[in-house]
Scaffold this motif. Structure first.
Motif, PDB file in Angstrom:
ATOM      1  N   THR A 135       0.837  -1.283   0.000  1.00 48.01           N
ATOM      2  CA  THR A 135      -0.045   0.220  -0.062  1.00 48.01           C
ATOM      3  C   THR A 135       0.798   1.267  -0.050  1.00 48.01           C
ATOM      4  O   THR A 135       1.767   1.476   0.968  1.00 48.01           O
ATOM      5  CB  THR A 135      -0.943   0.066   1.165  1.00 48.01           C
ATOM      6  OG1 THR A 135      -1.720  -0.959   1.266  1.00 48.01           O
ATOM      7  CG2 THR A 135      -1.770   1.369   1.295  1.00 48.01           C
ATOM      8  N   LYS A 137       0.307   5.166   0.172  1.00 54.16           N
ATOM      9  CA  LYS A 137      -0.778   6.047   0.230  1.00 54.16           C
ATOM     10  C   LYS A 137      -0.142   7.419  -0.378  1.00 54.16           C
ATOM     11  O   LYS A 137       0.934   7.641  -0.558  1.00 54.16           O
ATOM     12  CB  LYS A 137      -0.968   6.270   1.666  1.00 54.16           C
ATOM     13  CG  LYS A 137      -1.418   4.953   2.292  1.00 54.16           C
ATOM     14  CD  LYS A 137      -1.708   5.332   3.757  1.00 54.16           C
ATOM     15  CE  LYS A 137      -2.371   3.882   4.586  1.00 54.16           C
ATOM     16  NZ  LYS A 137      -2.603   4.121   5.902  1.00 54.16           N
ATOM     17  N   SER A 138      -1.184   8.256  -0.602  1.00 52.28           N
ATOM     18  CA  SER A 138      -1.023   9.781  -0.924  1.00 52.28           C
ATOM     19  C   SER A 138      -0.150  10.794  -0.155  1.00 52.28           C
ATOM     20  O   SER A 138      -0.098  11.774  -0.572  1.00 52.28           O
ATOM     21  CB  SER A 138      -2.539  10.324  -1.027  1.00 52.28           C
ATOM     22  OG  SER A 138      -3.427  10.441  -0.163  1.00 52.28           O
ATOM     23  N   ASP A 139      -0.073  10.110   1.151  1.00 51.04           N
ATOM     24  CA  ASP A 139       0.899  11.065   2.019  1.00 51.04           C
ATOM     25  C   ASP A 139       2.470  10.486   1.916  1.00 51.04           C
ATOM     26  O   ASP A 139       3.454  10.891   2.495  1.00 51.04           O
ATOM     27  CB  ASP A 139       0.443  10.921   3.285  1.00 51.04           C
ATOM     28  CG  ASP A 139       0.485   9.483   4.034  1.00 51.04           C
ATOM     29  OD1 ASP A 139       1.068   8.331   3.280  1.00 51.04           O
ATOM     30  OD2 ASP A 139       0.239   9.412   5.072  1.00 51.04           O
ATOM     31  N   SER A 141       3.538   7.165   2.454  1.00 48.90           N
ATOM     32  CA  SER A 141       3.929   6.183   3.420  1.00 48.90           C
ATOM     33  C   SER A 141       3.719   4.970   2.646  1.00 48.90           C
ATOM     34  O   SER A 141       2.788   4.679   1.855  1.00 48.90           O
ATOM     35  CB  SER A 141       3.225   6.126   4.700  1.00 48.90           C
ATOM     36  OG  SER A 141       1.742   6.105   4.301  1.00 48.90           O
ATOM     37  N   THR A 143       3.795   0.555   3.021  1.00 49.75           N
ATOM     38  CA  THR A 143       3.476  -0.426   3.990  1.00 49.75           C
ATOM     39  C   THR A 143       3.069  -1.665   3.202  1.00 49.75           C
ATOM     40  O   THR A 143       2.298  -1.584   2.296  1.00 49.75           O
ATOM     41  CB  THR A 143       2.519  -0.294   4.965  1.00 49.75           C
ATOM     42  OG1 THR A 143       2.731   0.977   5.516  1.00 49.75           O
ATOM     43  CG2 THR A 143       2.431  -1.448   6.249  1.00 49.75           C
ATOM     44  N   LYS A 150       8.192  -1.257   5.868  1.00 48.91           N
ATOM     45  CA  LYS A 150       7.517   0.090   6.265  1.00 48.91           C
ATOM     46  C   LYS A 150       8.347   1.278   5.922  1.00 48.91           C
ATOM     47  O   LYS A 150       9.464   1.435   6.463  1.00 48.91           O
ATOM     48  CB  LYS A 150       6.895   0.240   7.633  1.00 48.91           C
ATOM     49  CG  LYS A 150       6.131   1.523   7.698  1.00 48.91           C
ATOM     50  CD  LYS A 150       5.298   1.528   9.121  1.00 48.91           C
ATOM     51  CE  LYS A 150       4.357   2.688   9.141  1.00 48.91           C
ATOM     52  NZ  LYS A 150       3.634   2.593  10.566  1.00 48.91           N
ATOM     53  N   TYR A 174       4.767   1.038  -8.289  1.00 47.94           N
ATOM     54  CA  TYR A 174       3.706   1.727  -7.432  1.00 47.94           C
ATOM     55  C   TYR A 174       3.730   3.096  -7.800  1.00 47.94           C
ATOM     56  O   TYR A 174       4.991   3.749  -7.548  1.00 47.94           O
ATOM     57  CB  TYR A 174       3.602   1.439  -6.111  1.00 47.94           C
ATOM     58  CG  TYR A 174       3.245   0.045  -5.713  1.00 47.94           C
ATOM     59  CD1 TYR A 174       2.012  -0.495  -5.404  1.00 47.94           C
ATOM     60  CD2 TYR A 174       4.112  -1.191  -5.709  1.00 47.94           C
ATOM     61  CE1 TYR A 174       1.512  -1.973  -5.113  1.00 47.94           C
ATOM     62  CE2 TYR A 174       3.948  -2.457  -5.388  1.00 47.94           C
ATOM     63  CZ  TYR A 174       2.671  -2.698  -5.161  1.00 47.94           C
ATOM     64  OH  TYR A 174       2.434  -4.208  -4.903  1.00 47.94           O
ATOM     65  N   THR A 176       1.632   6.913  -6.780  1.00 46.00           N
ATOM     66  CA  THR A 176       0.389   7.325  -6.046  1.00 46.00           C
ATOM     67  C   THR A 176       0.594   8.971  -6.149  1.00 46.00           C
ATOM     68  O   THR A 176       1.500   9.445  -5.781  1.00 46.00           O
ATOM     69  CB  THR A 176       0.398   6.869  -4.508  1.00 46.00           C
ATOM     70  OG1 THR A 176       0.151   5.348  -4.288  1.00 46.00           O
ATOM     71  CG2 THR A 176      -0.794   7.531  -3.847  1.00 46.00           C
ATOM     72  N   SER A 179      -2.086  14.037  -2.517  1.00 41.75           N
ATOM     73  CA  SER A 179      -3.161  14.377  -2.487  1.00 41.75           C
ATOM     74  C   SER A 179      -3.166  15.814  -1.971  1.00 41.75           C
ATOM     75  O   SER A 179      -2.272  16.302  -1.558  1.00 41.75           O
ATOM     76  CB  SER A 179      -3.965  13.455  -1.333  1.00 41.75           C
ATOM     77  OG  SER A 179      -3.368  13.683  -0.352  1.00 41.75           O
ATOM     78  N   ASP A 199      -2.361   4.931  -8.228  1.00 43.93           N
ATOM     79  CA  ASP A 199      -3.550   5.767  -7.768  1.00 43.93           C
ATOM     80  C   ASP A 199      -3.441   7.115  -8.037  1.00 43.93           C
ATOM     81  O   ASP A 199      -2.674   7.825  -7.583  1.00 43.93           O
ATOM     82  CB  ASP A 199      -3.193   5.321  -5.953  1.00 43.93           C
ATOM     83  CG  ASP A 199      -4.251   5.853  -5.311  1.00 43.93           C
ATOM     84  OD1 ASP A 199      -5.313   6.462  -5.732  1.00 43.93           O
ATOM     85  OD2 ASP A 199      -4.511   5.392  -3.867  1.00 43.93           O
ATOM     86  N   GLY A 202      -5.962  11.077  -5.853  1.00 43.63           N
ATOM     87  CA  GLY A 202      -5.539  12.292  -5.073  1.00 43.63           C
ATOM     88  C   GLY A 202      -5.173  13.431  -6.034  1.00 43.63           C
ATOM     89  O   GLY A 202      -5.088  14.714  -5.525  1.00 43.63           O
TER      90      GLY A 202
END
Length: 419
Positions: A135, A137-139, A141, A143, A150, A174, A176, A179, A199, A202
């Motif tokens: 995963t 994320k849009s910040d 990070s 994991t 991580k 990946y 992303t 956002s 992704d 965002g």
């Protein structure tokens, strides 16, 4: 030849070895107090906290390097931040690892969580894990599925966080979108030969060209007009969150060459070896936008057997596609010529819409070389029906002054409501 840095499984200490000659060892007696350094390699610091031993690489440590840590070692911090030549840390198990400015690789083999700092996809950094799935994320990070690796913040470029990870499914890239920036982002993956998971939820809008494998893209419907471009030799791709304003671009696509099927809550389009599955789209009937490389066409479709495609649901469409078994009935409110294969496909049934006020007579023509059913019973004004194809026509006329045209020897036709 690759250099090797290894910590062996000595029970009363640990040592680091580079190649076959440069060795320095910490014995049990040296624990708590010793700091050992090797020029051009790095420093092994065994502090008073025995579970916090660290290895800090020198800037000169470069090339393909393997750092092997056995389960008996107490090394907890591995810092390659000064190394610029690229480091491969193999056997990561419970450490905090800081990458340098080269193309660094982390191979996670143990069951203890590894924390990564300084990860930068754009410098060639790579994570190899026995975990499944990531995963991002849009910040920023990252994991893995079971939290085995991580990273709190990966590098960003052109409003994209990115990571390259090998897990149990293979190598995946990946991407992303950042956002909260209200940005229009682009990503060209056309030369990519690995799977991409993108992704873009965002972003304000996204313009994404997919690669040569099975890519997955997530959009946010209604947020802006996104464009997804795919090649004829692309893989079996998936789009989540595709909205009415979004566009799929496939160079050279035509209605006659488009494959389309539905099942459950998905619609799958195909062209050559390319596949594209839209998750969450209406599978009975609906519409979406296709660009053929020069212009965008709105495609209206109906899949469910014996479904009626309402005039209001396709009247602004450039292409109209019925069910494969040709059971779709097209409700019409204007002149319609099914023999125009640039616009209509898999449709052989026409029904004039009930209660629709027609300002002038309309002309109706069936599909070429097919059995057609034309129902004009609801027409209050005259209709002109052209039944000159070689198929058999079943025609129902309405209350107006209608005209039916037949060709010579073009099939067995039947008319109901002739007055």
């Amino acid at each position: 030849m690759a250099k090797t840095i290894s910590l062996t499984g000595i029970t009363d200490g640990s040592f680091i070895k580079v190649g076959t000659d440069d060795v320095y060892t910490l014995s049990a007696a040296d624990e708590q107090t010793s700091v050992a350094s090797a020029t051009g390699v790095g420093t092994f610091d065994w502090t008073t906290a025995t579970d916090k031993a660290t290895f800090k690489a020198d800037a000169a440590l470069a090339g393909e390097i393997q750092l092997v840590v056995p389960s008996s070692a107490t090394l907890k911090v591995v810092d390659f931040s000064k190394a610029a030549g690229g480091v491969k840390f193999e056997g990561a198990n419970g450490q905090t690892v800081t990458f340098g400015t080269g193309a660094d690789t982390l191979v996670q083999t143990g069951s203890n969580k590894v924390t990564v700092a300084g990860y930068n996809y754009y410098e060639g950094d790579f994570i190899d894990t026995a975990d499944t799935g990531v995963t991002l994320k849009s910040d920023g990070s990252l994991t893995t599925a079971n939290d085995s690796v991580k990273a709190s913040q990966v590098a960003v470029n052109d409003y994209w966080y990115a990571a390259k990870v090998k897990d149990t499914t293979g190598v995946v890239d990946y991407f992303t979108a950042v956002s909260g920036n209200n940005q229009n982002v682009t990503k060209d993956l056309s030369k990519s030969t690995v799977k991409n998971i993108v992704d873009a939820t965002g972003a304000k809008t996204a313009n994404i060209t997919l690669g040569q494998k099975d890519d997955v893209v997530s959009l946010k419907a209604g947020q802006g007009a996104d464009t997804i471009k795919i090649g004829k030799a692309s893989g079996d791709n998936t789009i989540d969150g595709f909205g009415a304003e979004d566009v799929v671009a496939i160079d050279g696509i035509k209605l006659v060459t488009l494959g389309l099927e539905a099942g459950g809550s998905t619609v799958k389009a195909s062209y050559g070896s390319t596949g594209l599955t839209f998750n969450g789209m209406a599978s009975a009937q609906g519409s979406f936008n296709l660009n053929d490389g020069s212009q965008t066409h709105k495609l209206a479709y109906a899949f469910k057997n014996s479904e009626t495609l309402k005039y209001a649901d396709y009247s602004d469409a450039d292409w109209v596609l019925g069910a494969a078994d040709k059971s779709t009935t097209l409700e019409v409110g204007a002149t319609t010529h099914l023999h125009d294969m640039r616009k209509y496909r898999n449709i052989t049934k026409i029904k004039v819409a009930e209660g629709l006020k027609l300002d002038a007579p309309i002309s109706l023509t069936g599909a070429i070389n097919k059995d057609n059913k034309i129902d004009a019973a609801n027409a209050k004004v005259g209709v002109a029906v052209w039944g000159f194809s070689s198929g058999n026509y079943a025609i129902t006329l309405g209350a107006g002054k209608d005209t039916v045209w037949f060709g010579d020897g073009d099939g067995t036709d039947a008319i109901t409501g002739f007055k």
